[in-house]
Motif scaffolding. Structure first.
Motif, PDB file in Angstrom:
ATOM      1  N   LEU A  56       0.830  -1.211   0.000  1.00 43.72           N
ATOM      2  CA  LEU A  56       0.000   0.000   0.000  1.00 43.72           C
ATOM      3  C   LEU A  56       0.862   1.258   0.000  1.00 43.72           C
ATOM      4  CD1 LEU A  56      -2.672  -1.121   2.603  1.00 43.72           C
ATOM      5  CD2 LEU A  56      -3.132  -0.553   0.212  1.00 43.72           C
ATOM      6  N   ALA A  57       1.876   1.292   0.871  1.00 40.12           N
ATOM      7  CA  ALA A  57       2.729   2.484   0.951  1.00 40.12           C
ATOM      8  C   ALA A  57       3.491   2.707  -0.343  1.00 40.12           C
ATOM      9  CB  ALA A  57       3.692   2.341   2.129  1.00 40.12           C
ATOM     10  N   ALA A  58       3.984   1.615  -0.951  1.00 37.61           N
ATOM     11  CA  ALA A  58       4.726   1.746  -2.204  1.00 37.61           C
ATOM     12  C   ALA A  58       3.827   2.249  -3.327  1.00 37.61           C
ATOM     13  CB  ALA A  58       5.344   0.406  -2.576  1.00 37.61           C
ATOM     14  N   ARG A  59       2.644   1.698  -3.417  1.00 38.95           N
ATOM     15  CA  ARG A  59       1.714   2.096  -4.486  1.00 38.95           C
ATOM     16  C   ARG A  59       1.207   3.525  -4.297  1.00 38.95           C
ATOM     17  NH1 ARG A  59       0.459  -1.008  -9.074  1.00 38.95           N
ATOM     18  NH2 ARG A  59      -1.749  -0.526  -8.817  1.00 38.95           N
ATOM     19  N   LEU A  60       1.000   3.918  -3.053  1.00 38.18           N
ATOM     20  CA  LEU A  60       0.499   5.263  -2.777  1.00 38.18           C
ATOM     21  C   LEU A  60       1.627   6.296  -2.700  1.00 38.18           C
ATOM     22  CD1 LEU A  60      -2.119   4.260  -0.077  1.00 38.18           C
ATOM     23  CD2 LEU A  60      -2.662   5.284  -2.299  1.00 38.18           C
ATOM     24  N   GLU A  61       2.862   5.782  -2.650  1.00 34.04           N
ATOM     25  CA  GLU A  61       4.049   6.638  -2.576  1.00 34.04           C
ATOM     26  C   GLU A  61       4.004   7.553  -1.352  1.00 34.04           C
ATOM     27  OE1 GLU A  61       4.233   8.593  -6.377  1.00 34.04           O
ATOM     28  OE2 GLU A  61       5.172   6.857  -7.332  1.00 34.04           O
ATOM     29  N   VAL A  62       3.743   6.912  -0.187  1.00 34.16           N
ATOM     30  CA  VAL A  62       3.686   7.648   1.076  1.00 34.16           C
ATOM     31  C   VAL A  62       4.522   6.910   2.114  1.00 34.16           C
ATOM     32  CG1 VAL A  62       1.398   8.601   0.588  1.00 34.16           C
ATOM     33  CG2 VAL A  62       1.592   6.422   1.835  1.00 34.16           C
ATOM     34  N   PRO A  63       4.860   7.568   3.218  1.00 36.06           N
ATOM     35  CA  PRO A  63       5.648   6.903   4.268  1.00 36.06           C
ATOM     36  C   PRO A  63       4.852   5.780   4.941  1.00 36.06           C
ATOM     37  CG  PRO A  63       5.678   9.296   4.525  1.00 36.06           C
ATOM     38  CD  PRO A  63       4.624   8.994   3.510  1.00 36.06           C
ATOM     39  N   LEU A  64       5.607   4.847   5.531  1.00 37.56           N
ATOM     40  CA  LEU A  64       5.015   3.733   6.266  1.00 37.56           C
ATOM     41  C   LEU A  64       5.619   3.698   7.665  1.00 37.56           C
ATOM     42  CD1 LEU A  64       3.586   0.954   6.677  1.00 37.56           C
ATOM     43  CD2 LEU A  64       5.569  -0.098   5.547  1.00 37.56           C
ATOM     44  N   GLU A  65       4.753   3.523   8.661  1.00 38.72           N
ATOM     45  CA  GLU A  65       5.222   3.348  10.035  1.00 38.72           C
ATOM     46  C   GLU A  65       4.604   2.077  10.622  1.00 38.72           C
ATOM     47  OE1 GLU A  65       5.499   5.730  14.304  1.00 38.72           O
ATOM     48  OE2 GLU A  65       5.337   6.834  12.424  1.00 38.72           O
ATOM     49  N   ARG A  66       5.438   1.294  11.319  1.00 37.60           N
ATOM     50  CA  ARG A  66       5.007   0.020  11.886  1.00 37.60           C
ATOM     51  C   ARG A  66       4.790   0.162  13.400  1.00 37.60           C
ATOM     52  NH1 ARG A  66       6.580  -2.886   7.315  1.00 37.60           N
ATOM     53  NH2 ARG A  66       8.494  -2.066   6.363  1.00 37.60           N
ATOM     54  N   ILE A  67       3.712  -0.440  13.902  1.00 41.45           N
ATOM     55  CA  ILE A  67       3.406  -0.386  15.328  1.00 41.45           C
ATOM     56  C   ILE A  67       3.147  -1.802  15.834  1.00 41.45           C
ATOM     57  CG2 ILE A  67       1.922   0.560  17.132  1.00 41.45           C
ATOM     58  CD1 ILE A  67       1.169   2.821  15.256  1.00 41.45           C
ATOM     59  N   PRO A  68       4.159  -2.481  16.364  1.00 40.83           N
ATOM     60  CA  PRO A  68       3.897  -3.762  17.021  1.00 40.83           C
ATOM     61  C   PRO A  68       2.990  -3.534  18.225  1.00 40.83           C
ATOM     62  CG  PRO A  68       6.246  -3.443  16.605  1.00 40.83           C
ATOM     63  CD  PRO A  68       5.588  -2.116  16.374  1.00 40.83           C
ATOM     64  N   PHE A  69       2.011  -4.427  18.396  1.00 40.98           N
ATOM     65  CA  PHE A  69       1.002  -4.273  19.440  1.00 40.98           C
ATOM     66  C   PHE A  69       0.921  -5.574  20.248  1.00 40.98           C
ATOM     67  CE2 PHE A  69      -3.622  -3.495  20.611  1.00 40.98           C
ATOM     68  CZ  PHE A  69      -3.435  -2.270  21.214  1.00 40.98           C
ATOM     69  N   THR A  70       2.072  -6.229  20.406  1.00 40.53           N
ATOM     70  CA  THR A  70       2.093  -7.579  20.948  1.00 40.53           C
ATOM     71  C   THR A  70       2.516  -7.638  22.412  1.00 40.53           C
ATOM     72  OG1 THR A  70       2.629  -8.423  18.739  1.00 40.53           O
ATOM     73  CG2 THR A  70       2.966  -9.922  20.590  1.00 40.53           C
ATOM     74  N   ARG A  71       3.623  -7.045  22.755  1.00 40.48           N
ATOM     75  CA  ARG A  71       4.109  -7.118  24.130  1.00 40.48           C
ATOM     76  C   ARG A  71       3.311  -6.177  25.032  1.00 40.48           C
ATOM     77  NH1 ARG A  71      10.727  -7.279  23.347  1.00 40.48           N
ATOM     78  NH2 ARG A  71      10.741  -8.727  21.581  1.00 40.48           N
ATOM     79  N   PRO A  72       3.243  -6.481  26.323  1.00 37.66           N
ATOM     80  CA  PRO A  72       2.449  -5.646  27.237  1.00 37.66           C
ATOM     81  C   PRO A  72       2.790  -4.156  27.178  1.00 37.66           C
ATOM     82  CG  PRO A  72       3.095  -7.665  28.333  1.00 37.66           C
ATOM     83  CD  PRO A  72       3.815  -7.667  27.006  1.00 37.66           C
ATOM     84  N   ALA A  73       4.065  -3.821  27.112  1.00 45.75           N
ATOM     85  CA  ALA A  73       4.459  -2.414  27.081  1.00 45.75           C
ATOM     86  C   ALA A  73       3.958  -1.723  25.821  1.00 45.75           C
ATOM     87  CB  ALA A  73       5.979  -2.286  27.187  1.00 45.75           C
ATOM     88  N   GLU A  74       3.889  -2.469  24.716  1.00 46.45           N
ATOM     89  CA  GLU A  74       3.407  -1.887  23.454  1.00 46.45           C
ATOM     90  C   GLU A  74       1.907  -1.619  23.510  1.00 46.45           C
ATOM     91  OE1 GLU A  74       6.740  -4.242  20.722  1.00 46.45           O
ATOM     92  OE2 GLU A  74       4.733  -5.088  21.007  1.00 46.45           O
ATOM     93  N   ARG A  75       1.198  -2.393  24.323  1.00 44.45           N
ATOM     94  CA  ARG A  75      -0.242  -2.213  24.433  1.00 44.45           C
ATOM     95  C   ARG A  75      -0.637  -1.266  25.566  1.00 44.45           C
ATOM     96  NH1 ARG A  75      -0.001  -7.667  24.482  1.00 44.45           N
ATOM     97  NH2 ARG A  75      -1.241  -7.788  26.405  1.00 44.45           N
ATOM     98  N   GLU A  76       0.342  -0.770  26.286  1.00 40.63           N
ATOM     99  CA  GLU A  76       0.041   0.224  27.309  1.00 40.63           C
ATOM    100  C   GLU A  76      -0.180   1.603  26.695  1.00 40.63           C
ATOM    101  OE1 GLU A  76       3.241   0.138  30.059  1.00 40.63           O
ATOM    102  OE2 GLU A  76       2.661  -1.779  30.970  1.00 40.63           O
ATOM    103  N   LYS A  77       0.392   1.832  25.534  1.00 39.71           N
ATOM    104  CA  LYS A  77       0.285   3.130  24.877  1.00 39.71           C
ATOM    105  C   LYS A  77      -1.055   3.267  24.163  1.00 39.71           C
ATOM    106  CE  LYS A  77       5.220   2.772  23.781  1.00 39.71           C
ATOM    107  NZ  LYS A  77       6.223   2.736  22.685  1.00 39.71           N
ATOM    108  N   GLU A  78      -1.465   4.499  23.918  1.00 37.87           N
ATOM    109  CA  GLU A  78      -2.632   4.768  23.088  1.00 37.87           C
ATOM    110  C   GLU A  78      -2.138   5.310  21.751  1.00 37.87           C
ATOM    111  OE1 GLU A  78      -5.976   6.750  24.753  1.00 37.87           O
ATOM    112  OE2 GLU A  78      -5.616   5.956  26.768  1.00 37.87           O
ATOM    113  N   TYR A  79      -2.844   4.948  20.690  1.00 38.19           N
ATOM    114  CA  TYR A  79      -2.434   5.320  19.337  1.00 38.19           C
ATOM    115  C   TYR A  79      -3.589   6.042  18.657  1.00 38.19           C
ATOM    116  CZ  TYR A  79       1.199   1.891  20.351  1.00 38.19           C
ATOM    117  OH  TYR A  79       2.240   1.200  20.933  1.00 38.19           O
ATOM    118  N   SER A  80      -3.325   7.267  18.253  1.00 34.07           N
ATOM    119  CA  SER A  80      -4.357   8.084  17.621  1.00 34.07           C
ATOM    120  C   SER A  80      -3.993   8.346  16.164  1.00 34.07           C
ATOM    121  CB  SER A  80      -4.511   9.422  18.360  1.00 34.07           C
ATOM    122  OG  SER A  80      -4.945   9.203  19.691  1.00 34.07           O
TER     123      SER A  80
END
Length: 273
Positions: free
Chosen positions: A28-52
């Motif tokens: 999707l990012a390549a076709r749309l020619e826009v930046p891509l950011e990855r957000i792992p949501f697996t470990r407890p610390a990663e799920r403590e954050k809120e993502y808007s």
């Protein structure tokens, strides 16, 4: 519709959902020619954050299927920590060869309820967490090509949008109950209290299983102890390089044997726009 950024967000205990979501997001990012950011949501610390997120974002959100739905201990985090803010979303679930049942419908409903606008969704086969006998080697190269083709179709749809789309229609009922596991005798089995065992002759107490456990259930000082809640995700079993982790609960093993007896026929991926 103009997309300014693609995001990949995923709960992935054994890696299948990670591969699936990132294959979709990369394309999707390549076709749309826009930046891509990855957000792992697996470990407890990663799920403590809120993502808007916001209008102009395209977010690929992925989860494995547990008993035909989203993992019940992770579902609250999907509901409470993600804020769509008008962003477009692609829902993706992975399943290990039995069925994704109502998982995709539940994920799409959660995303719509969190302020996302679902533009597409898909269910993708991957090696079962419990056994290599179901979908071993998947997602494979054919799966990856299918995902890339699907992502290109999503790109075309997004580019053509002139207004907020109606929610994508997928099979299943978000309110349906969880699948009830069965044993080899066809009767329901319960293994909620089952926890991984440790082969002390192999274990070096390196602590990797404790660091990687999505529930933070394993004692980092003595990894043979599991005082927390275990969701049977098999992360510790699959990721232990010494092959020291295993399950020996009879009900669990009977369920695994039932799966191996009845669900080894490869399943097709399904995609919806």
């Amino acid at each position: 519709m103009e997309i300014k950024k693609v995001w990949a967000l995923y709960f992935s205990a054994t890696g299948n959902t990670d591969k699936t979501v990132n294959t979709l997001a990369d394309t999707l990012a390549a076709r749309l020619e826009v930046p891509l950011e990855r957000i792992p949501f697996t470990r407890p610390a990663e799920r403590e954050k809120e993502y808007s997120f916001t209008y102009g974002d395209l977010v690929v959100v992925g989860s494995p299927t547990y008993a035909g739905k989203l993992p019940n201990k992770i579902l609250p985090d999907f509901r409470e920590k993600l804020h769509g803010g008008g962003a477009l979303a692609v829902g993706a679930v992975t399943f290990g060869g039995r069925s994704y049942d109502n998982a995709l419908a539940e994920l799409c409903a959660v995303l719509e309820g969190d302020g996302f606008h679902t533009v597409a969704a898909g269910a993708f086969a991957g090696r079962h967490a419990f056994t290599d006998a179901l979908e071993e080697g998947r997602p494979d190269w054919d799966d990856k090509r299918m995902m890339e083709t699907f992502a290109k179709r999503v790109t075309d749809k997004v580019i053509s949008l002139t207004a907020i789309p109606d929610p994508v229609v997928v099979p299943g009922d978000p309110a349906a109950p969880y699948y009830i596991p069965k044993g080899t005798d066809g009767q329901s089995v319960k293994f909620l209290k089952a926890k991984p065992q440790t082969d002390l002759s192999r274990c070096t107490n390196c602590g990797a299983c404790a660091r990687l456990c999505p529930m933070g259930a394993i004692d980092p000082d003595c990894v043979a102890e599991v005082p927390g809640i275990c969701i049977k995700c098999q992360c510790c079993v699959r990721r232990c390089t010494k092959h020291a982790k295993y399950f020996d609960d009879p009900a669990f093993l009977s369920h695994v044997a039932m799966l191996e007896q009845n669900f080894t026929e490869p399943k097709e991926n399904e995609a919806f726009l």
